[in-house]
Write an enzyme that holds these catalytic residues in place. Structure first.
Site, mmCIF file in Angstrom:
data_model
loop_
_atom_site.group_PDB
_atom_site.id
_atom_site.type_symbol
_atom_site.label_atom_id
_atom_site.label_comp_id
_atom_site.label_asym_id
_atom_site.label_seq_id
_atom_site.Cartn_x
_atom_site.Cartn_y
_atom_site.Cartn_z
ATOM 1 C CG ASP A 100 -2.223 0.602 1.074
ATOM 2 O OD1 ASP A 100 -2.274 1.699 0.497
ATOM 3 O OD2 ASP A 100 -3.221 -0.008 1.503
ATOM 4 C CG ASP A 203 -4.501 5.878 0.828
ATOM 5 O OD1 ASP A 203 -5.378 5.037 1.062
ATOM 6 O OD2 ASP A 203 -4.420 6.965 1.438
ATOM 7 C CD GLU A 267 -8.903 4.550 -1.446
ATOM 8 O OE1 GLU A 267 -9.823 4.323 -0.646
ATOM 9 O OE2 GLU A 267 -7.945 5.288 -1.163
ATOM 10 C CG HIS A 328 -9.038 -0.847 4.694
ATOM 11 N ND1 HIS A 328 -8.794 -0.970 3.346
ATOM 12 C CD2 HIS A 328 -8.564 0.359 5.046
ATOM 13 C CE1 HIS A 328 -8.202 0.118 2.907
ATOM 14 N NE2 HIS A 328 -8.049 0.946 3.923
ATOM 15 C CG ASP A 329 -11.383 2.568 3.685
ATOM 16 O OD1 ASP A 329 -10.897 2.609 4.832
ATOM 17 O OD2 ASP A 329 -10.728 2.809 2.654
HETATM 18 C C1 GLC Z 1 -7.914 5.563 2.007
HETATM 19 C C2 GLC Z 1 -7.774 4.374 2.929
HETATM 20 C C3 GLC Z 1 -8.431 4.699 4.234
HETATM 21 C C4 GLC Z 1 -7.726 5.891 4.838
HETATM 22 C C5 GLC Z 1 -7.732 7.067 3.868
HETATM 23 C C6 GLC Z 1 -6.773 8.122 4.297
HETATM 24 O O1 GLC Z 1 -9.230 5.817 1.681
HETATM 25 O O2 GLC Z 1 -8.295 3.232 2.312
HETATM 26 O O3 GLC Z 1 -8.416 3.619 5.124
HETATM 27 O O4 GLC Z 1 -8.336 6.271 6.028
HETATM 28 O O5 GLC Z 1 -7.306 6.663 2.589
HETATM 29 O O6 GLC Z 1 -5.454 7.675 4.126
#
Ligand code: GLC
Length: 534
Positions: A100, A203, A267, A328-329
């Site tokens: 990541d 990310d 992402e 995980h979100d």
């Molecule tokens: C992304 C991650 C999330 C995190 C956010 C800020 O969306 O998946 O878990 O809180 O970025 O880094």
């Protein structure tokens, strides 16, 4: 047959949230040695690659998404030697490792930020986004909001300016217009690539560049107070998805292209037409901008059938598709659609055209675990209690067996374990033919044996009120997939396509082996895979 395709195209990715996978040193938090220990399980499951959420040194304000050192390992997860061992053990099993990368922001404890905030003339000042107060209001520079609540601007008394943070104030955003920042992050990527990692999940890729004039975001007239998260009050037209982001992504891609078969997954939470721009012009962008449609769309047959067609039609010529059910979100698939439909969802994930990413635990049917208020740790929820859904429920420890703490840890874990872990766990489900785990495994094995599912074309075949069907075809091998998203029986008839074949897999095991012709009857919550006759 697969020789024209790369591993990340025909393979299956499995996301590991390292804090919750397996704790080997008894501190209640998962670690790298835990992942290494479970590689044989992942091999048995027959996945091809793991993506590991951040493992770097971090104050853990956002559980690792606040990085304080991009080329180190947080002691809670182990050491660099543990990482090297994991990498080696994964390669021995032909499992790829994706890290990541969090390039949009650092931790406020990162040495870059500590320098940056030390004075206005510090050489690192311009590595972050500093701004004077608004000339009239003398308050925050503009109306940009933090995804995690409140203004995205934080005042720094010492230097008399605000800095921008799209997420927590402990996560200041980097200034990606600064070439020194670009170089530093590319060097970090090179460090891991030289070590041998197979790629990155990047990310919040669509956040990386913001409007140069810091224009106010326009109001969102569809905002429903009390229902939508406060962040949605404005449309983030100037704080995200800026045209210049693509040249940054292209730099990253160029670096990856210097290595063999490395992958970049972005992402990106955007509608399909904007999402596909992240493939870049002529394949200069991400290999796969994550496609979250199955997470964000209503669980409705016509809607999903249409969006698959839309997605297929929007992909650029060389753009490889992908599908995701959870991460995980996001609330877990079992909690969103129910246990029976989660099997139907698994069929979609593993038979639609494109690379599937499985979120750890979805294969054993884990659901969102209710977290008592005093045990909530997710900063998104703590900051906006009652206003947004927290993310702890989908991050609970993996349920390995019926022993204490589900075999995850010898001590109380950092998040509670699902109350029914004694029944729902890997060990118990392995022995239960109709378990979620065995269903996932059968589907995965089928996909791995069927190039038509891995790389075949996608042909829509029909839709009714609650169900739809499609064909995956490679040369003369044709598989028909039909899914019922409703809870009552449904018929699909095919007028223009010759449909004759044998069911090879169904959510209702008794159906396997049955023959079908021209018309299919699906029970409620049923999904089937049919091999069509030549
Ligand atoms: C992304 C991650 C999330 C995190 C956010 C800020 O969306 O998946 O878990 O809180 O970025 O880094």
């Amino acid at each position: 047959m697969l020789s024209n395709h790369l591993w990340w195209q025909h393979g299956i990715i499995y996301q590991i949230y390292p804090r919750s996978f397996l704790d080997t040193n008894g501190d209640g938090v998962g670690d790298l040695a835990g992942i290494t220990h479970k590689l044989d399980y992942l091999k048995w499951l027959s996945i091809n690659a793991i993506w590991i959420s951040p493992i770097y040194p971090s104050p853990m304000a956002d559980f690792g998404y606040d990085v304080a050192d991009y080329t180190g390992i947080h002691p809670i997860f182990g050491s660099m030697a543990d990482f090297d061992e994991l990498l080696h053990a994964a390669y021995q099993r032909d499992i790829k490792v994706i890290l990541d990368l969090v390039p949009n922001h650092t931790s406020n404890q990162h040495p870059w930020f500590i320098e940056s905030r030390s004075s206005r003339d510090n050489p690192k000042r311009d590595w972050y986004l500093w701004h004077d107060p608004h000339p009239e209001s003398l308050s925050v520079p503009n109306n940009w909001l933090s995804v995690f609540g409140g203004s995205a601007w934080e005042w720094n008394e010492h230097t008399g300016q605000y800095y921008y943070h799209a997420f927590l104030k402990e996560q200041p955003d980097l200034n990606w217009r600064n070439p020194a920042v670009q170089k530093a992050m590319l060097d970090i990527m090179r460090f891991w690539l030289d070590k041998g990692v197979d790629g990155f999940r990047v990310d919040v890729m669509w956040h990386m560049i913001k409007n140069a004039q810091f224009r106010d975001n326009p109001p969102n007239f569809n905002y429903q107070p009390g229902k939508d998260p406060p962040y949605h009050q404005f449309i983030p037209a100037y704080s995200t998805d800026q045209p210049e982001v693509h040249s940054i992504v292209a730099q990253m891609r160029k670096l990856l292209n210097q290595y063999k078969e490395r992958v970049m997954i972005g992402e990106v939470y955007l509608p399909i037409n904007q999402l596909v721009t992240y493939y870049g012009e002529n394949g200069s962008g991400a290999h796969m901008p994550f496609n979250f449609q199955l997470i964000v769309a209503p669980w409705d047959a016509e809607h999903i059938f249409t969006l698959i067609t839309e997605y297929e039609a929007s992909l650029p010529k060389e753009g490889w598709p992908n599908w995701v059910l959870g991460n995980h979100d996001q609330s877990r698939i079992v909690s969103r659609v129910g246990f029976a439909q989660a099997k139907v969802a698994a069929i979609l994930l593993l038979t639609l055209r494109g690379t599937p990413t499985i979120y750890y635990g979805d294969e054993i049917g884990m659901y969102d675990v209710a977290i008592p208020p005093e045990l909530i740790v997710d900063p998104q929820e703590k900051n906006q209690h009652g206003e947004v859904r927290g993310r702890d429920p989908e991050r609970t420890p993996m349920q390995w067996d019926a022993s204490n703490n589900a075999g995850f840890s010898t001590t109380t874990p950092w998040l509670p374990i699902a109350p029914d872990y004694e029944v729902n766990n890997v060990e118990a489900e392995r022995d239960k033919p109709d378990s979620m785990l065995n269903f996932y495994r059968q589907l995965i094995l089928l996909r791995q044996q069927e190039p038509a599912l891995q790389i075949g074309s996608y042909i829509p075949a029909g839709v009714t009120r609650n169900s739809f069907a499609y064909i995956r075809q490679l040369h003369n091998r044709r598989l028909l997939i039909a899914v019922n998203l409703g809870h009552t029986a449904e018929f699909i008839s095919f007028e223009n396509i010759a449909i004759k074949g044998q069911i090879i897999l169904s959510t209702q095991p008794a159906q396997a082996g049955n023959h079908i012709e021209s018309r299919i009857e699906l029970a409620g919550d049923e999904g089937i895979i049919v091999v069509l006759a030549d």
